[in-house]
Scaffold this motif. Structure first.
Motif, PDB file in Angstrom:
ATOM      1  N   TYR A   1      -1.562  11.580   4.490  1.00  0.00           N
ATOM      2  CA  TYR A   1      -1.052  10.211   4.539  1.00  0.00           C
ATOM      3  C   TYR A   1      -1.645   9.092   5.338  1.00  0.00           C
ATOM      4  O   TYR A   1      -1.922   8.088   3.743  1.00  0.00           O
ATOM      5  CB  TYR A   1       0.559  10.685   5.091  1.00  0.00           C
TER       6      TYR A   1
ATOM      7  N   LEU B   1      -4.624   8.368   2.426  1.00  0.00           N
ATOM      8  CA  LEU B   1      -4.664   8.123   1.544  1.00  0.00           C
ATOM      9  C   LEU B   1      -4.416   6.525   0.981  1.00  0.00           C
ATOM     10  O   LEU B   1      -4.497   5.603   0.616  1.00  0.00           O
ATOM     11  CB  LEU B   1      -3.510   8.466   0.807  1.00  0.00           C
ATOM     12  N   LYS B   2      -3.376   5.985   2.784  1.00  0.00           N
ATOM     13  CA  LYS B   2      -2.690   4.607   2.737  1.00  0.00           C
ATOM     14  C   LYS B   2      -4.298   4.025   2.919  1.00  0.00           C
ATOM     15  O   LYS B   2      -5.105   2.878   2.470  1.00  0.00           O
ATOM     16  CB  LYS B   2      -2.051   4.506   4.141  1.00  0.00           C
TER      17      LYS B   2
ATOM     18  N   LEU C   1      -6.567   3.396  -0.320  1.00  0.00           N
ATOM     19  CA  LEU C   1      -5.480   2.413  -1.026  1.00  0.00           C
ATOM     20  C   LEU C   1      -5.241   1.172  -0.071  1.00  0.00           C
ATOM     21  O   LEU C   1      -5.042  -0.238  -1.599  1.00  0.00           O
ATOM     22  CB  LEU C   1      -4.101   3.147  -1.474  1.00  0.00           C
TER      23      LEU C   1
ATOM     24  N   LEU D   1       0.747   4.484  -3.039  1.00  0.00           N
ATOM     25  CA  LEU D   1       1.664   5.640  -2.727  1.00  0.00           C
ATOM     26  C   LEU D   1       2.325   6.415  -2.893  1.00  0.00           C
ATOM     27  O   LEU D   1       2.280   7.215  -3.584  1.00  0.00           O
ATOM     28  CB  LEU D   1       0.673   5.688  -1.029  1.00  0.00           C
TER      29      LEU D   1
ATOM     30  N   THR E   1       0.854  -1.262  -0.206  1.00  0.00           N
ATOM     31  CA  THR E   1      -0.088  -0.110   0.097  1.00  0.00           C
ATOM     32  C   THR E   1       0.826   1.335   0.024  1.00  0.00           C
ATOM     33  O   THR E   1       0.138   2.070  -0.807  1.00  0.00           O
ATOM     34  CB  THR E   1      -0.933  -0.060   1.246  1.00  0.00           C
TER      35      THR E   1
END
Length: 453
Positions: free
Chosen positions: A360, A363-364, A367, A255, A251
């Motif tokens: 951060y 988005l992690k 995803l 990113l 992941t």
């Protein structure tokens, strides 16, 4: 099915579409007035089409054909100015690296086909879960894929062509550094089950990429040219992405891939304004943070990450160390000037750091379903990576502030020469595949014709 699409490929297709739109419009403007502009735009279209074909392929042979097509189309862009000797040499070295990676990729695919009797990539990934743990054919295929990824991502010592292709037009650099160079990481993410299967391949990837990351990051700090610094940055960033893949942080690697692509496209297409930014910084009279500023920044960053850990757990120690060092670098400039605006500057920097941490983790989380991270991460590999990142930070500071010392000065000179790795690789390359400048060949031909007259 010969072609397939899933959430991972869909994310990549959106990225490719965005980059293609920006680079195409930039190229149409930047090359206005160039006699060979139509040739450039045709080669750019062919490269983008080959990338889309490769990403959508679900068949080993089709994927390999698309992989070869990308290299052949990109070669035309790299030689847009064929009269430039450095451009010719870079394209020559890139061609040899590409042919080697294509051969290794064909061997890896052949082993996978012989093992599973199918050319479907999705089917192979499903069958890997039930494969025998000691299958030498699968371990060999995994090692070959790792070598292909290292070559495609221009890892040391076969990195020279990536540094020298800055001779090509700026849109080519943006396309290469923001898109094409990521294909090594994309390949490994597509075959993540095979990498999980082979600890041998993962160990090889971790060591090679970690060494390349540390050296490239240190070498980048000795460079002055903006485009060359960006090129070395790409080598380091690709190495870091491969380290994340080797650790199983899929992941985070995805990113990283997306963020790096967007940043490098902007950085290269905006590189013309770098001189103005440099002059503005000089006029502002910026000073360097001192040791106490770095120490205080490190303590503040550690406290911030400690509070974050209470709410959101980090996926690994190495990822926490990277965030710690990044926030330290962000906070240090806010502390170096002792005036009445220091506290507001520090609060603003802390707010910015908190915002980046929130982005951060957000988005992690988004995803995670696209490219899940395995639950088990090797403790030894995680510790090795963490120590390497901390060592990189310390050596970078020593080079920055203690370069006048005899030992550090020798290290600086060696790094400024790129460790002489490219010279060694170039000599071997030219022995394997001799090269002569087209311009020199044309001049010799013209001289011979004049003698005949």
């Amino acid at each position: 099915m010969l072609f397939s699409i899933n959430s991972f490929k869909l994310v990549l297709l959106v990225l490719v579409a965005l980059l293609a739109l920006v680079i195409w419009r930039y190229s149409a403007t930047a090359l206005a007035g160039e006699v060979d502009k139509p040739r450039f735009m045709r080669a750019l279209a062919a490269t983008l089409a080959a990338v889309l074909f490769t990403l959508l392929s679900n068949h080993l042979l089709l994927f390999w054909l698309g992989w070869v097509g990308i290299s052949l189309a990109l070669q035309q862009l790299l030689l847009f100015y064929p009269e430039r000797p450095r451009a010719q040499l870079a394209a020559h070295k890139k061609a040899l690296s590409a042919r080697l990676s294509e051969t290794l990729l064909a061997l890896a695919f052949a082993l996978l086909y012989l093992q599973f009797d199918t050319a479907s990539i999705s089917q192979i990934n499903l069958l890997l879960s039930s494969a025998d743990a000691a299958n030498p054919m699968l371990h060999s295929a995994a090692v070959l894929l790792v070598l292909v990824a290292l070559l495609k991502c221009a890892q040391l010592p076969l990195h020279g062509w990536l540094i020298q292709v800055v001779e090509a037009p700026t849109p080519v650099s943006a396309l290469l550094h923001a898109g094409i160079i990521n294909l090594g990481g994309i390949l490994l993410l597509l075959f993540a089950p095979l990498l999980d299967y082979s600890t041998i391949a993962s160990a090889l990837l971790l060591v090679a990429a970690l060494v390349s990351t540390v050296l490239a990051a240190l070498i980048m700090g000795t460079r002055i040219s903006i485009k060359v610094r960006l090129a070395w940055s790409t080598v380091a960033q690709m190495g870091l992405m491969l380290v994340e893949i080797a650790l199983g942080l899929y992941t985070l690697a995805l990113l990283h891939l997306l963020a790096h692509s967007c940043y490098k496209a902007y950085a290269f297409l905006h590189s013309g304004n770098a001189v103005n930014h440099y002059l503005a910084a000089q006029l502002a009279g910026q000073t360097q943070p001192r040791a106490r500023h770095w120490l205080l920044s490190l303590l503040l960053a550690a406290g911030l990450l400690g509070l974050t850990q209470q709410l959101l757990a980090f996926s690994s120690l190495s990822s926490a160390v990277l965030l710690l060092l990044a926030i330290t670098v962000l906070l240090a400039p806010a502390l170096m000037t002792a005036d009445k605006r220091r506290i507001p500057r520090l609060l603003l920097a802390l707010g910015y750091a908190i915002g980046l941490l929130a982005l951060y983790f957000s988005l992690k989380t988004l995803l995670q379903p696209v490219m899940p991270t395995p639950h088990s991460i090797s403790l030894a590999a995680d510790l090795l990576s963490s120590v390497a990142f901390a060592g990189l930070f310390i050596v970078a500071l020593l080079l920055r502030y203690q370069s006048h010392h005899k030992t550090m000065n020798k290290v600086f000179i060696w790094l400024n020469a790129g460790g002489y790795l490219d010279e060694w690789a170039t000599r071997i390359t030219l022995k394997i595949w001799p090269y002569s400048s087209r311009q020199l060949a044309e001049e010799q031909k013209l001289a011979a014709l004049q003698e005949l007259k």
